[in-house]
Design an enzyme around this catalytic site. Sequence first.
Site, PDB file in Angstrom:
ATOM      1  N   ASP A 109       0.418  -1.343  -0.054  1.00 47.72           N
ATOM      2  CA  ASP A 109      -0.277  -0.093   0.050  1.00 47.72           C
ATOM      3  C   ASP A 109       0.822   1.404  -0.002  1.00 47.72           C
ATOM      4  O   ASP A 109       2.209   0.635   0.196  1.00 47.72           O
ATOM      5  CB  ASP A 109      -1.237   0.021   1.360  1.00 47.72           C
ATOM      6  CG  ASP A 109      -2.473   0.795   0.512  1.00 47.72           C
ATOM      7  OD1 ASP A 109      -2.141   1.854   1.008  1.00 47.72           O
ATOM      8  OD2 ASP A 109      -3.408  -0.140   1.529  1.00 47.72           O
ATOM      9  N   ASP A 159      -9.911   1.420  -6.113  1.00 51.88           N
ATOM     10  CA  ASP A 159     -10.330   2.450  -6.121  1.00 51.88           C
ATOM     11  C   ASP A 159     -10.906   1.694  -7.295  1.00 51.88           C
ATOM     12  O   ASP A 159     -10.230   1.149  -8.642  1.00 51.88           O
ATOM     13  CB  ASP A 159      -9.059   3.154  -6.636  1.00 51.88           C
ATOM     14  CG  ASP A 159     -10.238   4.642  -6.392  1.00 51.88           C
ATOM     15  OD1 ASP A 159     -11.445   4.155  -6.723  1.00 51.88           O
ATOM     16  OD2 ASP A 159      -8.861   5.166  -6.182  1.00 51.88           O
ATOM     17  N   ASP A 195     -16.765  -3.671  -4.298  1.00 53.80           N
ATOM     18  CA  ASP A 195     -19.055  -3.966  -4.215  1.00 53.80           C
ATOM     19  C   ASP A 195     -18.932  -2.485  -5.021  1.00 53.80           C
ATOM     20  O   ASP A 195     -20.316  -1.952  -5.222  1.00 53.80           O
ATOM     21  CB  ASP A 195     -19.235  -2.723  -2.974  1.00 53.80           C
ATOM     22  CG  ASP A 195     -18.498  -1.448  -2.179  1.00 53.80           C
ATOM     23  OD1 ASP A 195     -17.736  -1.483  -3.328  1.00 53.80           O
ATOM     24  OD2 ASP A 195     -19.088  -0.726  -1.364  1.00 53.80           O
ATOM     25  N   PHE A 234     -16.402  -1.797   6.533  1.00 53.58           N
ATOM     26  CA  PHE A 234     -16.585  -0.820   5.666  1.00 53.58           C
ATOM     27  C   PHE A 234     -17.515  -2.179   4.925  1.00 53.58           C
ATOM     28  O   PHE A 234     -18.241  -1.187   4.061  1.00 53.58           O
ATOM     29  CB  PHE A 234     -15.326  -0.453   4.927  1.00 53.58           C
ATOM     30  CG  PHE A 234     -15.530  -0.426   3.049  1.00 53.58           C
ATOM     31  CD1 PHE A 234     -15.947   1.028   2.586  1.00 53.58           C
ATOM     32  CD2 PHE A 234     -15.044  -0.999   2.291  1.00 53.58           C
ATOM     33  CE1 PHE A 234     -16.049   1.290   1.087  1.00 53.58           C
ATOM     34  CE2 PHE A 234     -15.974  -1.148   0.546  1.00 53.58           C
ATOM     35  CZ  PHE A 234     -16.031   0.376   0.552  1.00 53.58           C
TER      36      PHE A 234
END
Length: 253
Positions: A109, A159, A195, A234
């Site tokens: 990351d 993203d 999602d 999340f």
Amino acid sequence: MRETPVVPFHRGSQRFAPGEGPAPDPAGSHHERRIRSFQPRRSRVTASQEEALLKRWPDWGLDIDGRSVLDLDALFGGRPVVLEIGFGMGEATAQMAAADPDTGILAVDVHTPGQGNLLGLADRGGLDNVRVANGDAIILLREMLAPDALDGVRVYFPDPWPKKRHHKRRLIQPEFLTLVATRMRPGAVLHCATDWEPYAEQMLEVLTAHPGFENTAADGGYAPRPDFRPLTRFEGQGLDKGHRVHDLLFRRK
């Protein structure tokens, strides 16, 4: 309640001495002219995250500088290694590491608070099967991993770049799949989850069309969420709002 102190930080500043923490630009972004799938952002590092970085980065962290091929056997004590691209704050990564201590997780990351948070979780949990890599996963795959080095790759909630003009920035593209396939041993599984419905459809389309992968789902569609992927906060919030999460598990041919 007493608030945790935070310290302003951004990727262009040198917060840590060399070797003591993640570098702000380990590979030199001016050498990379391609379109990136991530966007570094200003971040705030808590005192506990900074403490974890200072304590554990020298042993469990590495900068993606593109200068040498990693010795994964030495890094993980001979364990099979799974690459996780984008881990957020690291809670799910730590849970997976605790549940499967015989597998090494190379977690990549660019978010410094998340790097510190994951190192803190690993330190407190005694999770010596986690290593945190700072920088661009493409450079890691292309320059720092040997062919057939990985026993799996995980890309959870990347993203989605929802605007049409930004779709070229999405990570799951044919070129990425061709690269990552060369670094996975035959039979290793690429596991994606999102999602964002349009992105899930694109993932399914490009993965199905790629000659290096085959769908593990018998019907050629999405797979049920496997037990080893934790349900994150999340994700739970999204499910409460009616969002549907799609898992895709494709095997390297």
